[in-house]
Each structure stands twice: as C-alpha cells, then as structure tokens.
Design an enzyme around this catalytic site. Structure first.
Site, short mmCIF file in Angstrom:
data_model
loop_
_atom_site.label_atom_id
_atom_site.label_comp_id
_atom_site.label_asym_id
_atom_site.label_seq_id
_atom_site.Cartn_x
_atom_site.Cartn_y
_atom_site.Cartn_z
CD GLU A 30 27.34 29.83 46.95
OE1 GLU A 30 26.14 30.01 47.18
OE2 GLU A 30 27.74 29.54 45.81
CE LYS A 62 19.04 26.19 47.65
NZ LYS A 62 19.74 25.66 46.49
CG HIS A 100 29.43 59.50 57.08
ND1 HIS A 100 29.58 60.76 57.64
CD2 HIS A 100 30.23 59.48 55.98
CE1 HIS A 100 30.41 61.47 56.89
NE2 HIS A 100 30.81 60.71 55.87
#
Ligand code: PA5
Length: 444
Positions: A284, A419, A305
């Site tokens: 951010e 949003k 792994h």
C-alpha cells in the site's frame, strides 16, 4: 540484542551502496524534517514519545475487564485495522496461542472477509462461553467489518440484552467523526481513537492494535519500550550504521537491478501473520504510480516444498529478505531410533532449532547460487519488545524507501477501485450510474 541486518549475500559491490547513499540520506532527511509528501501522516514517527498515556492506561484497564468478563474477544476490522494486532499476537504467543491458554483471552478476528462460514465458525467456537467485541474502523462504513459487527453485535444483544452488550463492546474509531463514532456515542460504548495522523498500516501500536494485544495477554508496556528503542536507534543520520537507511537503500538497488518481487521469508510459523502485515505495509505504501516492489511472504521450510522450485529455478524476478530468529521459546531434540527406517539417525541428538538453522543456511546459499540475492534480518527472540522494535524498523525503512522511489508512502488511492464496483453491484445509493455498465460487462 537489537535487530541486525546482514547484506553479505545481496551480491552487491561496495561502490553500489556508496553511489546510492545521497538518495537514501536525502529521503531520510525529508522524512525526519517532515517535509515530504504525506508528511501530515507522520504521527507514527515519534509515537513512542507522544502516545496518549491516559488512553494507554484505559486500554490496559479495558483489557483487564475483558479478561475478567470474557473467555473470548472477537476483534472486528480489516487491513490496517486488523493485521497488526493479529501479527503481534501470533508473533508472541505463536500460532496456537488461542489453544494454549497461557495468557490472556482467546482472540478471534472477524470482519476481514465476507465469508459466512468463517463467521459462523467463530460463533460456534465461542459456543456458550462469554465474549466481548472490539470493533475497529476509522470510517465505520467499511463493508466487511460493518457486516461482521452487525452479526456479532446481534449475538451479544441476544445473549446479554442491550445494556449487557454495551458493556462488552469496545469501539476503536475516529476521534470525532464517522459512522462508528456516532453509533458508539449513541449506544454508550467505550471508545478508543484511531489517530488522525496515522494511516491504517502504521496504526498497530495505537489503540487499534494495543487493545487486542493487551486483552490477548501481550505486555504492551514492553511493546512500546521496544518501539522506543528503535525510534531512538534509527534517528542516527549515519548511513552505514543505520539499518533503516541501509535496508531502504538495498531494496532500492534490487529494484534498479530489475528485481520486481521482495519475498519476506521466515522460518517460524509464528511469523506468518507478520508476513501478512508486512505485505500490506509495503504494497500500500510503495505500489503506486507504476512503481514499487511486489511484496510476498513465505514460511520456510514449509513453503520450500511448494514454491521452493520457483524460487530456486523460475523467473529471476525476486530477492529474499529472511527474518531469522536466534532463540526459540522451547528446545526439542531429535530422538534416536534404533530402527532408523527414515534414515534420520544422522541427526539424532541434534536440536530442532539447529536443524532449522542449517536449513536456513543451506537454503540461503542455494538461493544465492540460483540468482536470488538474500538479505537477512536477525531477531533475538519473538517477544513483546522485539515486536515493537521490528514494527518500527519496517515502518521507518519503508518510509525512506518510498521517498527514494518518489512516491507518497502514506496514501492508498488504489484501494478504492474494487470498493466502488462492489458498492455499485450491491446497489448502494449513490452508485446507480455505475451499476448498469458493470453488470453489462459481467454478462459478456
Ligand atoms: O490502511 C488502510 O488505510 C486500510 O487498510 C484500512 O485500514 C482498512 O481499509 C480499514 O478501514 P477502516 O478502518 O476505515 O474500516
């Protein structure tokens, strides 16, 4: 022991850091003198000196009350209003802190997703035990925490009635404005403040993180002492002896060399959520104006792994910052087994921590050989003090590095895009014009 930064395996020549030095020093000066972009959001810079002592005492008192009245605390928040507290609790108590019951109440985090299963599972975990809620939202209108707060508030009111629920709800929000501030005042909840001059990702050592951490059993005095130590240590203007400036400069050099990804790798599962916190802080703050390193995190040896193949041998896009912990909380030793079916007797008598260290050293050399430069940040141990120190180390270094790449490290304009679309699709008033166009695109 303070945090140590080691760049021996960064693959840099001496002159490279020297040439970048003026840029780092300039960024450091801009930050220290409060003259850079976003300087109005620098409340965190001197936080261990300036924090509100009266509120701090209330936080400890509220935590004590939560522990007295409840076995579980549900913390509701997202992004900056969520990650730091969870990172701190797991850092100190480990991933099984809730089950171990060594200190504090069990803490569960809601409001950071829109999963019905996740919320129902928390309600089921609580069962008929007593619980309290700390709802954390600067605005009070963020969708995910607002939805979760309705659900957990309704459950509190059902169990304890409106008055009983009021005594179990703690709201951390804006000092004066916003939907949650209004509701808290109307309902009479105890409130704590999200400071105006501290952005979400820098807020975990304000009431935002401190109340959940204290209720969960962390020693927040020690957290602030660690933060104070780092705050003083990293005021040092000397480039070569200030790890905050050095780390910023090293990251900048990696970017210049074409690296696009910084992988924060730790060898303790207790640091998994710290990696999540770090990703928000870095992404951010720096990911804007078409710039920035993409931050990812991994937990080794587990992830060796899974993504280990790519790190060793895939696109050469990354460098690694290893978070290494010198002293673990416990000591365990590999037992001898006369049958030795797994062939592990070569390690019988060796401590698990020593195995982890050898794995770290072997991995570091392998990754460096594979073209992945490594920086190592060493911590003495995972305790409250070190958490405060480490948080400040990353805050300040990131701020310097943001100024070095020429962005405002303290805004987040890009977070709004999803949003707006979600509000339009949900039919929120004010977004009607967007809805039709979005739905048409989704039908294509
Ligand atoms: O860093 C940020 O600003 C965000 O992650 C916010 O903290 C997050 O969106 C939550 O916002 P609010 O506290 O207003 O609910």
């Amino acid at each position: 022991m303070p945090i140590k930064l080691n760049d021996q395996n960064a693959g840099l020549r001496d002159h490279e850091l020297e040439y970048i030095r003026p840029l780092a020093e300039n960024a450091f000066r801009i930050l220290s003198e409060n003259t850079g972009q976003g300087h109005e959001m620098l409340g965190w810079l001197d936080l261990p000196h300036t924090y509100d002592r009266e509120e701090f005492a209330r936080i400890k008192e509220a935590a004590r009350r939560i522990q007295e009245r409840s076995q579980v605390l549900v913390v509701i928040g997202i992004g900056g209003s969520y990650l730091g507290a969870r990172a701190g609790l797991e850092f100190v108590k480990g991933p099984f802190g809730n089950q171990l019951h060594e200190k504090g109440v069990e803490v569960y985090f809601a409001g950071s997703n829109l999963s019905a299963d996740y919320m129902r599972d928390i309600l089921n975990i609580i069962g008929d035990r007593d619980f309290s809620v700390n709802v954390i939202s600067k605005s009070g209108t963020t969708t995910e925490p607002a939805a979760a707060f309705r659900i957990f508030r309704a459950e509190l009111e059902r169990r304890y009635g409106a008055d009983g629920a009021r005594d179990r709800i703690y709201a951390t929000t804006d000092r004066a404005k916003g939907a949650l501030r209004g509701m808290a005042e109307q309902k009479g909840y105890e409130t704590f403040v999200v400071p105006d001059d501290i952005g979400g990702r820098f807020s975990c050592l304000s009431a935002v993180g401190l109340l959940p951490m204290a209720a969960g059993g962390m020693d927040i005095d020690r957290v602030m002492e660690g933060c104070l130590h780092a705050c003083e240590l990293y005021k040092n203007p000397d480039f070569l002896s200030n790890d905050v400036m050095l780390y910023a400069a090293l990251r900048f050099l990696m970017l210049m060399k074409g690296k696009q990804v910084e992988l924060l790798a730790s060898y303790e599962p207790a640091l998994t959520m710290f990696g999540e916190w770090y990703k928000q802080l870095m992404a951010e703050s720096e990911g804007k104006d078409g710039k920035g390193l993409f931050p990812v995190s991994a937990n080794f040896t587990t992830d060796l792994h899974s993504i280990g193949q790519f790190i060793q041998d895939g696109s050469r896009i990354m460098f690694e910052t290893v978070l290494w912990v010198e002293h673990t909380r416990h000591t365990l030793t590999v037992p001898n087994d006369p049958v030795n079916a797994d062939g592990l007797n070569f390690a019988a008598g060796v401590s698990i921590s020593e195995m982890n260290e050898k794995a770290m050293k072997g991995t570091l050399l392998a990754h460096v050989d594979g073209g992945v430069p490594n920086l190592v940040v060493t911590l003495d141990r995972l305790d409250d003090y070190t958490f405060g120190e480490l948080v400040y180390f990353f805050w300040k270094s990131l701020a310097v590095s943001g100024y070095m790449i020429g962005v405002n490290p303290f805004d987040q304009p890009g977070v709004e895009a999803y949003k707006k679309n979600m509000f339009a699709l949900l039919g929120k008033p004010g977004y009607e014009n967007m809805r039709e166009a979005l739905e048409a695109r989704l039908k294509q």
